[in-house]
Design an enzyme around this catalytic site. Structure first.
Site, short mmCIF file in Angstrom:
data_model
loop_
_atom_site.label_atom_id
_atom_site.label_comp_id
_atom_site.label_asym_id
_atom_site.label_seq_id
_atom_site.Cartn_x
_atom_site.Cartn_y
_atom_site.Cartn_z
N GLU A 38 35.41 22.41 50.97
CA GLU A 38 36.13 23.42 50.20
C GLU A 38 35.25 24.67 50.21
O GLU A 38 34.12 24.63 49.72
CB GLU A 38 36.38 22.93 48.78
CG GLU A 38 37.27 21.71 48.73
CD GLU A 38 37.23 21.00 47.39
OE1 GLU A 38 36.43 21.39 46.51
OE2 GLU A 38 37.99 20.04 47.23
N GLU A 92 28.87 51.12 41.01
CA GLU A 92 28.87 50.13 39.92
C GLU A 92 27.90 50.53 38.80
O GLU A 92 28.21 50.35 37.63
CB GLU A 92 28.52 48.74 40.45
CG GLU A 92 29.63 48.10 41.26
CD GLU A 92 30.86 47.74 40.43
OE1 GLU A 92 30.77 47.60 39.20
OE2 GLU A 92 31.94 47.60 41.05
N GLU A 140 39.95 48.62 34.19
CA GLU A 140 40.81 48.39 33.02
C GLU A 140 40.67 47.00 32.42
O GLU A 140 40.98 46.80 31.25
CB GLU A 140 42.27 48.68 33.36
CG GLU A 140 42.87 47.73 34.37
CD GLU A 140 44.33 48.06 34.68
OE1 GLU A 140 45.07 47.12 35.00
OE2 GLU A 140 44.71 49.23 34.58
#
Length: 182
Positions: A38, A92, A140
């Site tokens: 996975e 950032e 947001e």
């Protein structure tokens, strides 16, 4: 070292998300048998070590749903499609903290969880840090508090598990090593 490689036989995308994609891969093992893996595909991320002129480490306090707790972390974020890590780091830092900088210097890049994910985090040091509250603009769905701490306070926060993520721990330990070398 080729004798350690696994050959992908089949790959199926199970989930296509905003931040990650999840694949189920069938692989042929070095011994000829098959197994499944996975794998989380992630576009990569940046993290920024930013020190104020007063010697404080700039961090953010935020809630992390995956752990259902609040952590203190260095500013960080996901790479946008086609964006260079240096540009992401500066963006950032501004968005999360309101600080701008003259530029960033690469420190190191590392995989966060290579057993199941390909996320590569690029760690930078901010140069020429300046506070500019006009540049503070969170996404947001992002809610953070600005935190500025000394190295000793950060080390105490690691002991109390307020700082509990690899990128921030790495940054703090890097700063501790730099201090020890002086």
């Amino acid at each position: 070292m080729e004798h350690l490689k696994e050959k992908t036989v089949k790959s199926e995308k199970l989930f296509n998300g905003r931040v990650i994609d999840l694949y189920l891969e069938e692989v042929e093992l070095p011994n000829g048998k098959t197994s499944t893996r996975e794998i989380i595909k992630h576009p990569g991320a940046v993290a920024v070590v930013a020190i104020t002129d007063k010697g404080k480490i700039v961090m953010v306090r935020q809630y992390r749903k995956a752990m259902d707790r609040i952590l203190v972390e260095i500013p960080a974020g996901k790479l946008e499609n086609g964006e260079k890590p240096e540009v992401t780091a500066i963006r950032e830092l501004q968005e999360e903290t309101g600080y701008t900088c003259d530029g960033v210097t690469p420190l190191i890049s590392f995989y966060t969880s290579p057993g199941f994910a390909d996320e590569l985090v690029h760690l930078f040091v901010a140069n020429g840090l300046k506070k500019d509250n006009q540049k503070h603009s969170l996404d947001e769905d992002e809610f953070v508090d600005l935190v500025e701490v000394t190295l000793n306070e950060a080390l105490q926060m690691m002991e109390s598990k307020e700082i509990y993520d690899a990128k921030t721990a790495y940054a703090i330990q890097y700063l501790q090593l730099q201090q020890m070398r002086k």
